[in-house]
Design an enzyme around this catalytic site. Structure first.
Site, PDB file in Angstrom:
ATOM      1  N   CYS A 169     -11.405   2.518   5.912  1.00  0.00           N
ATOM      2  CA  CYS A 169     -10.725   3.727   6.363  1.00  0.00           C
ATOM      3  C   CYS A 169     -11.054   4.925   5.491  1.00  0.00           C
ATOM      4  O   CYS A 169     -11.092   6.064   5.971  1.00  0.00           O
ATOM      5  CB  CYS A 169      -9.215   3.509   6.409  1.00  0.00           C
ATOM      6  SG  CYS A 169      -8.498   3.010   4.840  1.00  0.00           S
ATOM      7  N   GLU A 183       0.848  -1.202   0.000  1.00  0.00           N
ATOM      8  CA  GLU A 183       0.000   0.000   0.000  1.00  0.00           C
ATOM      9  C   GLU A 183       0.879   1.245   0.000  1.00  0.00           C
ATOM     10  O   GLU A 183       0.591   2.219   0.693  1.00  0.00           O
ATOM     11  CB  GLU A 183      -0.921   0.025   1.222  1.00  0.00           C
ATOM     12  CG  GLU A 183      -1.839  -1.176   1.282  1.00  0.00           C
ATOM     13  CD  GLU A 183      -2.920  -1.027   2.338  1.00  0.00           C
ATOM     14  OE1 GLU A 183      -4.075  -0.863   1.961  1.00  0.00           O
ATOM     15  OE2 GLU A 183      -2.582  -1.050   3.549  1.00  0.00           O
TER      16      GLU A 183
END
Lengths: 582, 582
Positions: free
Chosen positions: A347, A263
């Site tokens: 998120c 990520e």
């Protein structure tokens, strides 16, 4: 975006709590609080109170609060700071508590969280009986600075500084805690502490590495602390990292972190389009970092980046309906990349939500005898300059148009400098005060036109930023973009979307000399800028041959581009930011 | 390549036998036999005998022979034809036995294998007490045709036909055998029978799918059987699949199967360069298929493809030293893609080995009153036409030069047609017999110039194939190649390799109008053709900006290309077949 009701994930089906869910609840409270500040909403207010009441009830006598550890792993509290997001969750709760107190005046959550921070402060520090640890996922550091600024209690700032200074020092805390819990310290994600930016002390870091959101949150705290402590070494590290990001590792949209694997960041100039990860939260994190550097350095290049990431790499994470979200924001798609309503790791929705709901704080800033306008957005604000209330009202179609009218209304005549950002992309700006033309170039300092004068009621500033369509080229080391061009107008990066174009996007080539026209389309996507140009589309040969000694024929076609952040609101077919140029 | 001693994998360390190793032993015997046929080598002969003696000793009373199942899983014989390569190994043993018998006149291995095939033939077939199965990895089918052609025993051909006809029929044998062994029939690789081309009866297949090597071996058997049985339906399926492969799913090198995931095919026009899998064995399989179609259809387009795959996609699998191998043959590399000396799945070394050691069989073919020259390679051959011995000698620098001299020496004057392939890439060919010019166009039939005459001792054919450098363009749906050009001269596809070029390859662009020159470099890589051209290389801007409104400056550079199959023999840095064209 106004906060909707708190969603229960996978409603009606058993759920597995994950260790970072407190942070998402916190971001929801933060977003909801911003919303309350703008629009009274008793039902939402009551809903927030209910969530806070539950948090209050669950708090331990020693102040500790973390749903996951209290319910699932009570024995494992503070045994794996590296991976388990424990202090990260505390950080988001701080931000929620401050936003809630600011919005409502209630200190219900703030009181709970301050007790929790007291608990953390007893346990973490450089005394012999304290843990010298810090969180694998930075967040608490910037949150503690925020808490300090709201409460003016220095100990919060010191704790933030402790966490930042401690990071990456030897002996490495994450190794020690791994050994303490009987784990192999070498068994860590991707085998490198670069993943969470603890590979070396932060002041020695020169390259943006690892998980992009973690990096942005850490660098945001570094910028905050550099400003608070006037810490030249920390600021130098920040600026080196900024230079590295912006000259080697950033998408043209302000997206960042190209790899799904970590990520995050990979190697210099590795910016693939179709497989680009570019998490929404990472672009939001870049906005946080840029905003903090802007406030310290007062340099418009940070505001330029904040605006770029806001209008492109971050906003693309949110659908026009406010209810669908991208986690990943690639710059090209062959089709099938759709925004979702819920995600295993939720998120992004509350993160883009709290950003949009708190947008006002990014538009202006004030100092002793000045007000700065960083972003041009229609709206009004009230600020206090040297104790005098000043109301400011912007009228503009920006970013679709470069004409901005700013009405400045001090309660009483007041001398101060109005700093007006002249964006880096703007080659020619005109400025008038009450109809009188000023020489912008003579007023420029670090990207802002400084207009110092005695402001009177109903003074009118007219700013005209020329906003031609620009062709953007990438550094030739960006292999994915070589021979390609991106179209940009003002802060907006455009893309081709299949629904607007006759030819398959991959076949389209834009001749370098063809003009690109801009217009505003009121009926499209709620009203957006649109770019069009005469282009060419490669044609398969008539015999359908796979290989030929003749180059493909090129037939004329009209290319239409829309703002990148608006894509995938009609269908989710082919999309491309970078267009082949011939 | 001459066969070296049989390697013991992971020498000195414990090994885990895998179920397909018999096939690699068999390919080694086959390769070694071809080598023996060309060069007497008593030590190698003795070593082959020793291996055959061991195989003989291990054969079961009922004829069964498979090292893996005999030693490791005796109870599982013929319980998982889908995944376990059991009949595949038998197929390679057949090919080894035939090659060994042809080379040495010994039937030691052939006798063993024929007993094994008897065992298989008792167990497989459409009688009530027989299994209606076929192998997940085709190979035995084409091998049985080969055994039929060597022995003239029809039952082998019939068994091959049974296996091919049975494939993909309902009820599906692989489902039944899965249920019989208590497994879930749906738990198969990638969830699809396309993987092993058993998703439908072969005559209904229209698209090349699944594992590329399996596909090529199956289609080879289909071509063989179409010819042997004059089966128009089978040939039509073959030609449909051929059209699909060659117009939608083939690399310009003759490589195929772009995906590492299934070692095979994906979607139309999905031909990524850097991640291209293109297994060496798949290109070899394409040579097998093309050769068989050529022998049935007598059409030079199959020979063109055979030659393309041979000189490019297959040959790239072998290093110049004959001891290093590529399993994967991508068309571009950022560096680091190296040939290895041994591989967990060592299928490619003996496969490219047996291909090279048996190359002679691809050069010529004969029929009742004709001889065909399919490939131009310096060397000599003896053939029999209508019972008369004819010796043929080629003198040529082909593929580096298009001048070919063929000396035809019949034992006695003999009328027959000499068919000379005029490659599809050749736009102009000149032909002389004993110095007398012939009109080539008047002689052409399916890509061959037919020269029918009464041949006499020492007749000399001079063929001149014009061989300019050609620019090759891909169909515009091949996204990876759009805006790019490949360079080809004769059958050879060229590539840029870092060691020959000043500029990073990714920066190089070749203007469309620039001439590309060819020369032969005697000192380079043992002597190869080299292409050069004036080109341009993109330059980073002086300020190193990641994005700019100015396109990158282009500085002049000289581009040098070498044959693709010769890359990675000096270093393994950047390589690219497709060059950006401007």
């Amino acid at each position: 975006m106004r906060a909707g009701p708190l969603r229960v994930p996978f409603n009606g089906r058993p759920t597995t709590p994950v260790m970072y869910w407190d942070s998402d609840i916190a971001k929801w409270i933060e977003m909801a609080s911003y919303t309350l500040a703008a629009h009274a909403d008793p039902a939402l207010d009551a809903q927030i109170d209910e969530v806070i009441a539950r948090i209050t009830k669950a708090q331990q006598p020693d102040g500790y609060f973390n749903t996951y550890f209290l319910r699932r792993e009570p024995a494992k509290r503070w045994t794996n700071l590296r991976d388990w997001h424990e202090l990260y969750c505390a950080g988001h709760l701080i931000e929620a508590a401050v936003a809630h107190a600011q919005a409502t005046g209630k200190t219900t959550l703030l009181d709970v969280i301050r007790r929790y921070i007291d608990c953390i402060a007893r346990n973490f520090g450089s005394e012999a009986n304290q843990r010298r640890g810090y969180c694998g996922h930075p967040e608490i550091e910037l949150a503690l600075v925020r808490l300090y600024r709201f409460t003016n209690e220095r100990r919060y700032l010191d704790l933030a500084k402790f966490f930042v200074d401690q990071r990456g020092t030897q002996p490495r805390y994450f190794d020690q805690e791994a050994i303490a819990r009987g784990a192999d310290p070498a068994a860590l994600f991707f085998g490198t502490y670069e993943y969470n930016q603890s590979h070396m002390p932060v002041r020695e870091q020169r390259t943006v590495v690892g998980h992009a959101v973690r990096a942005m949150y850490l660098y945001s705290a570094m910028a905050d602390l550099a400003g608070e402590f006037d810490d030249a070494g920390l600021m130098a590290a920040c600026k080196t990292l900024w230079g590295d990001l912006t000259t080697k590792r950033l998408y043209v949209t302000g997206g960042l972190g190209p790899s799904v694997r970590n990520e995050g960041f990979t190697t210099d100039y590795d910016l693939p389009n179709e497989t680009g990860y570019a998490e929404t939260c990472a672009a939001i994190g870049l906005i946080f970092w840029a905003h903090r550097l802007l406030l310290v350095e007062r340099d418009a290049r940070y505001a330029d980046m904040m605006e770029l990431a806001l209008y492109n790499g971050a906003l693309s994470g949110l659908a026009l309906d406010g209810e669908h979200f991208f986690y990943e924001n690639p710059l090209a798609s062959r089709g099938g990349h759709r925004r979702w309503t819920w995600h295993r790791c939720p998120c992004c929705p509350p993160n883009i939500g709290r950003l949009i709901a708190s947008l006002g704080q990014y538009v202006y800033s004030t100092a002793e005898d000045e007000a700065a306008v960083h972003l041009y957005i229609e709206g009004s604000a009230r600020m206090s300059i040297g104790g005098v209330g000043v109301s400011v009202q912007q009228k503009t179609q920006y970013p679709w148009d470069g004409a901005i009218e700013i009405r400045v209304d001090p309660e009483q005549p007041l001398e101060f400098a109005l700093r007006l950002r002249i964006p880096g992309w703007c080659r020619s700006a005109r400025l008038q005060i009450n109809g009188n033309e000023l020489d912008v170039s003579a007023l420029m300092n670090r990207g802002y036109a400084h207009v110092r004068r005695r402001w009177q009621k109903a003074d009118v500033v007219e700013l005209n930023l020329s906003m031609p369509v620009e062709r953007i080229y990438a550094h030739p080391e960006v292999a994915a973009d070589l021979g390609r061009v991106a179209l940009k107008r003002g802060p907006i990066v455009y893309c081709l979307e299949a629904v607007d174009n006759d030819a398959p996007l991959r076949h389209i080539a834009l001749p370098r000399s063809n003009p690109v026209d801009a217009r505003f389309e009121r009926e499209l996507l709620g009203g957006v800028g649109v770019l069009t140009a005469q282009a060419l589309a490669a044609q398969p040969s008539e015999d359908g041959a796979l290989y030929s000694t003749d180059p493909p024929d090129m037939r004329p076609t009209t290319l239409q581009a829309i703002p990148y952040s608006f894509w995938s609101n009609r269908d989710s077919e082919e999309m491309s930011v970078w267009i082949r140029e011939i």
